[in-house]
Design a protein around this motif. Structure first.
Motif, short mmCIF file in Angstrom:
data_model
loop_
_atom_site.label_atom_id
_atom_site.label_comp_id
_atom_site.label_asym_id
_atom_site.label_seq_id
_atom_site.Cartn_x
_atom_site.Cartn_y
_atom_site.Cartn_z
N ALA A 1 0.90 -1.26 -0.12
CA ALA A 1 -0.10 -0.09 0.10
C ALA A 1 1.06 1.21 0.00
CB ALA A 1 -1.06 0.01 1.04
N VAL A 2 2.03 1.32 0.94
CA VAL A 2 2.98 2.37 0.79
C VAL A 2 3.48 2.76 -0.40
CG1 VAL A 2 5.09 2.94 1.88
CG2 VAL A 2 3.33 2.17 3.38
N TYR A 3 3.65 1.72 -1.35
CA TYR A 3 4.39 1.92 -2.64
C TYR A 3 3.38 2.16 -3.77
CZ TYR A 3 9.55 0.85 -1.92
OH TYR A 3 10.90 1.01 -1.50
N THR B 1 2.07 4.27 -5.01
CA THR B 1 2.15 5.47 -5.92
C THR B 1 3.76 5.74 -6.04
OG1 THR B 1 1.96 6.91 -4.23
CG2 THR B 1 -0.11 6.72 -5.27
N THR B 2 4.64 4.86 -5.74
CA THR B 2 5.91 4.92 -5.94
C THR B 2 6.64 3.80 -6.51
OG1 THR B 2 5.88 6.34 -3.68
CG2 THR B 2 8.02 5.54 -4.80
N SER C 1 12.14 3.83 -4.09
CA SER C 1 12.54 4.76 -3.00
C SER C 1 13.60 4.18 -2.25
CB SER C 1 11.31 4.78 -2.15
OG SER C 1 11.73 5.82 -1.07
#
Lengths: 269, 275
Positions: A46-48, A50-51, A54
């Protein structure tokens, strides 16, 4: 020699047998591990969302890192449990005196107990690794060389973790109560080893400072080698640093043991 | 309220104050341990904060929630957790108290068992927890664009109280198994870590199965996410989120009362430590 080997074998099995006598504890440990792995995978995906990349990690590497970090952390789970056989409990009860009366030296006894815990919880972690790999949650190592380097690094990391834990445990010979010292150590080591969050996400000054401490050798280095964040060429340098820490910490704990033995202070009646 | 019950309440309060004072003095006998306990509380809360800071600085928000809003949820949860540690943490040590025979002694005294368990020791780490939590919540509350009107402040206070009671209810339920000779300390520690790790995020980022889990069996969503959604305003509210968010304090209170009932029923089945 045969008696010695048999005694060693029996002592190695004690932590596993203690855990296995409580079936509810085994089931609980299993459920906890499965749920935790599932939750961290979901969270990091979920954290990734939109990325792509990183701190040099893509989503696959990041998820593999956090799952492996969790499994490696679980290898030392036994030392975190509130146990009546921990050093501080033995000092508090007065039962520590038996460690010095037995034909087996206290230092060897501690080592075998620790090894037994690592073998038991390590088996669970290995099973977890296999299942996570089979389920496609984590990536396999890119090649056999990286796998071998990561395995050696993991072994050295466990030696470092054992020495650090021993150093904290030995404090109870001087302080009597070291529960909070243990907790402070647990949090600090989790943070500085990369168990909470991959160290690569921290600012540069933090990483530089952490280079001078042994904690990252316990989790961050082996896991980073595995996911490819530390290239194979640089891995040998890291293995050398881990070996150096093993030697330094061994010297420190040897010094502490020699002085701890001289100040055994029986608290119990 | 009759005069007798007021007097009884005052007497009870006096006993609580005296026991707490005694416990604090006992902890102060070990100065280094006392300071390490405060540091322990600070580090525990700071580690959660650090994790959140890394996430919000490296990644641009979560499921439409901005960094400051996610920090608000974290600050809210840390504040509720710090208050829970202050008043209710001793519940997780029931297995240790049983093993050491202290519960057998408690049962012989004229104070309620739960009261004695809660007063068993002073949790010094709560002081460190509260410092970090209050600081973080203050910073988070100042960065979100909110008018702190009287109704909003009241809602905040009631929501925090509900969150404290809900966290206490979860741990009460776990520790009730200790009376039937189960070792519950590992499970309560793990649940605590779980809430610390996953309770700081909007529940919507998790898949449906986990959302259902966090809204039912392990009601983490009611501790911080739902109350915070309601406090933060319109943009994150659906009608269901609003209903659940406003109901969260009442759910916390009912959960606590229910868990307390189950805890005392389990205590009645306690057969002693033997020996």
């Amino acid at each position: 020699m045969a008696i010695h080997a048999a005694r060693t074998r029996r002592l190695l099995t004690v932590p596993a047998l203690s855990e296995l006598t409580r079936r509810s504890g085994v089931v609980t440990a299993l459920l906890m591990a499965v749920l935790q792995v599932g939750l961290v995978c979901t969270l990091w995906r979920a954290v990734y969302a939109t990325t792509e990349v990183s701190a040099g990690l893509d989503v696959r590497q990041a998820v593999t890192y956090v799952v492996l970090a969790l499994l490696v952390q679980r290898i030392r789970w036994g030392s975190r449990l509130h146990s009546r056989e921990s050093l501080w409990a033995l000092v508090r009860d007065g039962r520590i005196i038996y460690w010095f009366l037995r034909p087996l030296g206290p230092r060897r006894h501690y080592l075998l107990k620790s090894l037994g815990e690592i073998l038991y919880w390590g088996t669970w972690s290995l099973a977890g690794y296999g299942i996570a790999l089979a389920a496609g949650l984590i990536s396999p190592p890119p090649d056999a060389r990286v796998a071998a380097l990561a395995a050696v690094s993991l072994l050295l990391g466990q030696v470092i973790a054992h020495q650090l834990m021993l150093g904290i445990d030995l404090l109870c010979f001087w302080t009597t109560a070291n529960t909070n010292a243990l907790r402070v150590y647990s949090f600090s080591s989790d943070l500085l080893s990369g168990a909470f969050v991959p160290l690569w996400f921290f600012p540069g000054w933090f990483l530089t400072l952490n280079q001078w401490l042994p904690f990252q050798g316990t989790i961050n280095v082996p896991v980073s080698i595995y996911v490819g964040r530390i290239p194979a060429a640089e891995a040998l340098v890291q293995l050398g640093i881990q070996t150096l820490w093993c030697c330094l910490l061994y010297a420190m704990t040897s010094f502490l043991w020699r002085h701890a033995i001289r100040r055994v202070d029986v608290q119990g009646g | 309220m009759s005069e007798i019950s007021v007097r009884a309440f005052r007497r009870r309060l006096q006993i609580v104050r005296r026991i707490t004072g005694l416990n604090l003095r006992a902890r102060l006998e070990y100065r280094t341990e006392f300071l390490l306990a405060i540091l322990n509380g600070v580090l525990w809360q700071a580690s959660v904060l650090l994790f959140m800071t890394v996430l919000v600085t490296r990644f641009s928000g979560l499921a439409g929630w901005s960094s400051s809003e996610v920090l608000f949820i974290t600050g809210f949860r840390l504040l509720a957790h710090a208050l829970y540690v202050c008043f209710f943490l001793n519940v997780t040590y029931v297995p240790v108290m049983i093993r050491e025979g202290r519960v057998d002694a408690f049962l012989a005294r004229p104070l309620p068992l739960l009261t004695q368990v809660l007063l068993n020791s002073f949790n010094v780490n709560a002081l460190g927890d509260l410092c970090v939590a209050a600081t973080l919540f203050g910073v988070a509350a100042s960065t979100v664009p909110l008018d702190w009107t009287a109704p909003r402040v009241c809602l905040l206070v009631i929501s925090v109280a509900g969150a404290v009671l809900l966290e206490a209810a979860i741990q009460l339920l776990i520790s009730s198994a200790a009376f039937r000779q189960s070792e519950t300390f590992t499970l309560s520690t793990w649940i605590d870590e779980l809430m610390a790790t996953f309770g700081n995020y909007p529940t919507v980022i998790f898949p449906l199965v986990l959302r259902a889990l966090f809204l039912s069996v392990l009601p983490i969503a009611f501790i911080a996410y739902l109350p915070a959604s309601v406090i933060l305003g319109e943009q994150h509210r659906s009608s269901m989120t609003s209903i659940l968010g406003y109901a969260a304090p009442a759910i916390g209170l009912c959960a606590f009362l229910g868990a307390r009932l189950i805890w005392y029923r389990s205590a009645r089945a306690y057969q002693g430590n033997g020996g």
